[in-house]
Enzyme design. Structure first.
Site, PDB file in Angstrom:
ATOM      1  N   ASP A 174       0.845  -1.192   0.000  1.00 23.05           N
ATOM      2  CA  ASP A 174       0.000   0.000   0.000  1.00 23.05           C
ATOM      3  C   ASP A 174       0.888   1.252   0.000  1.00 23.05           C
ATOM      4  OD1 ASP A 174      -2.428   1.391   0.173  1.00 23.05           O
ATOM      5  OD2 ASP A 174      -2.363   1.461   2.374  1.00 23.05           O
ATOM      6  N   HIS A 191      -7.729  10.063   3.762  1.00 24.78           N
ATOM      7  CA  HIS A 191      -7.340   9.081   4.772  1.00 24.78           C
ATOM      8  C   HIS A 191      -7.686   9.564   6.177  1.00 24.78           C
ATOM      9  CE1 HIS A 191      -4.715   7.875   1.360  1.00 24.78           C
ATOM     10  NE2 HIS A 191      -5.051   6.675   1.783  1.00 24.78           N
ATOM     11  N   GLY A 192      -7.895   8.639   7.077  1.00 29.77           N
ATOM     12  CA  GLY A 192      -8.062   8.992   8.477  1.00 29.77           C
ATOM     13  C   GLY A 192      -9.513   9.120   8.920  1.00 29.77           C
ATOM     14  N   GLY A 194      -9.006   5.813   1.215  1.00 29.24           N
ATOM     15  CA  GLY A 194      -9.688   6.659   2.198  1.00 29.24           C
ATOM     16  C   GLY A 194     -11.173   6.356   2.268  1.00 29.24           C
ATOM     17  N   ALA A 195     -11.524   5.063   2.201  1.00 30.66           N
ATOM     18  CA  ALA A 195     -12.934   4.698   2.045  1.00 30.66           C
ATOM     19  C   ALA A 195     -13.592   4.212   3.332  1.00 30.66           C
ATOM     20  CB  ALA A 195     -13.066   3.637   0.950  1.00 30.66           C
TER      21      ALA A 195
HETATM   22  P1  13P Z   1      -9.038   4.968   5.501  1.00 31.18           P
HETATM   23  O1  13P Z   1      -8.176   5.881   6.313  1.00 31.18           O
HETATM   24  O2  13P Z   1     -10.290   5.642   5.083  1.00 31.18           O
HETATM   25  O3  13P Z   1      -9.313   3.671   6.184  1.00 31.18           O
HETATM   26  O4  13P Z   1      -8.227   4.637   4.144  1.00 31.18           O
HETATM   27  C1  13P Z   1      -7.250   3.627   4.136  1.00 31.18           C
HETATM   28  C2  13P Z   1      -6.440   3.648   2.866  1.00 31.18           C
HETATM   29  O5  13P Z   1      -6.765   4.260   1.885  1.00 31.18           O
HETATM   30  C3  13P Z   1      -5.213   2.828   2.870  1.00 31.18           C
HETATM   31  O6  13P Z   1      -4.486   2.992   1.698  1.00 31.18           O
HETATM   32  O1  G3H Z   2      -2.962   5.017   3.653  1.00 31.58           O
HETATM   33  C1  G3H Z   2      -2.836   4.940   4.843  1.00 31.58           C
HETATM   34  C2  G3H Z   2      -3.117   3.671   5.561  1.00 31.58           C
HETATM   35  O2  G3H Z   2      -4.104   3.890   6.528  1.00 31.58           O
HETATM   36  C3  G3H Z   2      -1.847   3.163   6.179  1.00 31.58           C
HETATM   37  O3  G3H Z   2      -1.478   3.982   7.228  1.00 31.58           O
HETATM   38  O4  G3H Z   2       0.873   4.526   6.671  1.00 31.58           O
HETATM   39  O5  G3H Z   2      -0.010   4.799   9.021  1.00 31.58           O
HETATM   40  O6  G3H Z   2       0.383   2.521   8.060  1.00 31.58           O
HETATM   41  P1  G3H Z   2       0.047   3.959   7.778  1.00 31.58           P
HETATM   42 ZN    ZN Z   3      -4.581   4.928   0.866  1.00 30.47          ZN
END
Ligand code: 13P
Ligand code: G3H
Ligand code: ZN
Length: 307
Positions: free
Chosen positions: A82, A178-179, A210-211
């Site tokens: 990711d 995100h978040g 970010g879903a």
């Molecule tokens: P969330 O923060 O909405 O869960 O998104 C996670 C994400 O996009 C990880 O790549």
């Molecule tokens: O995209 C963000 C994901 O929630 C992963 O978060 O980079 O803190 O592990 P992180």
């Molecule tokens: Zn992401």
């Protein structure tokens, strides 16, 4: 069943108008909760690892934990990087057995994003590994990639980007972030833009980062037991359902898992202050993650029964 690739998974999802859930993993309980849910729902599954997760858990531990999951589960599982930021991290994951990688060049200008993505695509494709790329910026914080404001994906640029890079799927920016604080006012996504991009790239899998829906009952539970998450707000689930019918084949969720785990641990700690066996709070946290993932798979993404 060995680790599988996203290729066939996305073809089926695209044709079926559903999305596959991609869940971030950082430790054993998180992996177990997610895999138990997907197994119970007979759903294909993407387990994704961020650079931060690799740093936290040690890449070898994570890979071995995922291997254990693959050995005990009976569903197709993809191991995905990711938000890989550099060619080196993508290469290291491909060499280490990941079956899908993301190269996130979204912080770079268009031409540099094309160059970096293409470099990873050439290496990955030679080894049979599909590549997710990102165009446009999501507001919020991704490990090392910070963006205050979102820059929505331009549909014409998306077409050119896909053609020039040869990437296999594309993360687009249409209003998610995100978040836990995704919207100040009414939550909305630019569904028109999403539809346009999807129509201009027929048959091509899109990805929604970010879903998380920042499930209100989890925020409430966490706050009740001492958390301070005022105004936390996520993406309404009906918008995720609509996106899944518009070419979005992969839906990323991390925040909802974090909330489930934290709310549960806070509750157990508060209700049983004499308890000091970690299994007594990590076990319920794992159960809570399983229930959140079951709900997503069954009621939001539509991938239950598709394994
Ligand atoms: P969330 O923060 O909405 O869960 O998104 C996670 C994400 O996009 C990880 O790549
Ligand atoms: O995209 C963000 C994901 O929630 C992963 O978060 O980079 O803190 O592990 P992180
Ligand atoms: Zn992401």
């Amino acid at each position: 069943m060995p680790l599988t690739s996203t290729r066939e998974m996305f073809e089926m999802a695209y044709r079926g108008g559903y999305a596959v859930g991609a869940f971030n993993v950082n430790n054993m309980e998180i992996i177990q909760g997610i895999v138990e849910a997907a197994d119970a729902e007979r759903s294909p599954l993407i387990l994704q690892v961020s650079a931060g997760a690799r740093k936290y858990a040690n890449p070898v531990y994570l890979r071995k934990l995922v291997e254990a999951a693959v050995e005990t589960a009976t569903i197709p599982i993809v191991l995905h990087l990711d938000h890989g930021e550099t060619f080196e991290i993508a290469k290291s994951c491909i060499d280490g057995g990941f079956t899908s990688v993301m190269i996130d060049g979204s912080k770079h200008p268009f031409e540099e994003n094309v160059r970096l993505t293409k470099e990873v695509v050439v290496y990955a494709h030679a080894r049979g590994v599909p590549v997710e790329a990102e165009l446009g910026k999501l507001a919020g914080i991704e490990d090392a990639i910070k963006s205050k404001e979102s820059v929505f994906t331009d549909p014409d640029e998306a077409v050119e980007f896909v053609k020039r890079t040869g990437c296999d799927s594309l993360a687009v920016s249409v209003g998610t972030s995100h978040g836990a604080y995704k919207f100040k006012g009414e939550p909305t996504l630019d569904m028109e833009r999403l539809e346009t991009i999807s129509k201009m790239l027929p048959g091509f899998p899109l990805v929604l980062h970010g879903a998380s829906s920042v499930l209100p009952h989890l925020v409430e539970e966490a706050n009740k037991y001492g958390a301070k998450l005022p105004g936390a707000k996520g993406v309404p689930e009906d918008l995720i359902r609509k996106a899944a019918a518009m070419g979005v084949c992969k839906v990323n969720v991390d925040t909802d898992l974090r909330l489930a785990m934290t709310a549960t641990i806070r509750r157990v700690m508060a209700e049983s202050p004499a308890e000091f066996d970690p299994r007594k709070y990590l076990g319920p946290a794992r159960d809570a993650i399983r229930e959140v993932v079951r709900h997503k798979i069954k009621d939001v993404m539509g991938c239950a029964g598709k394994a």
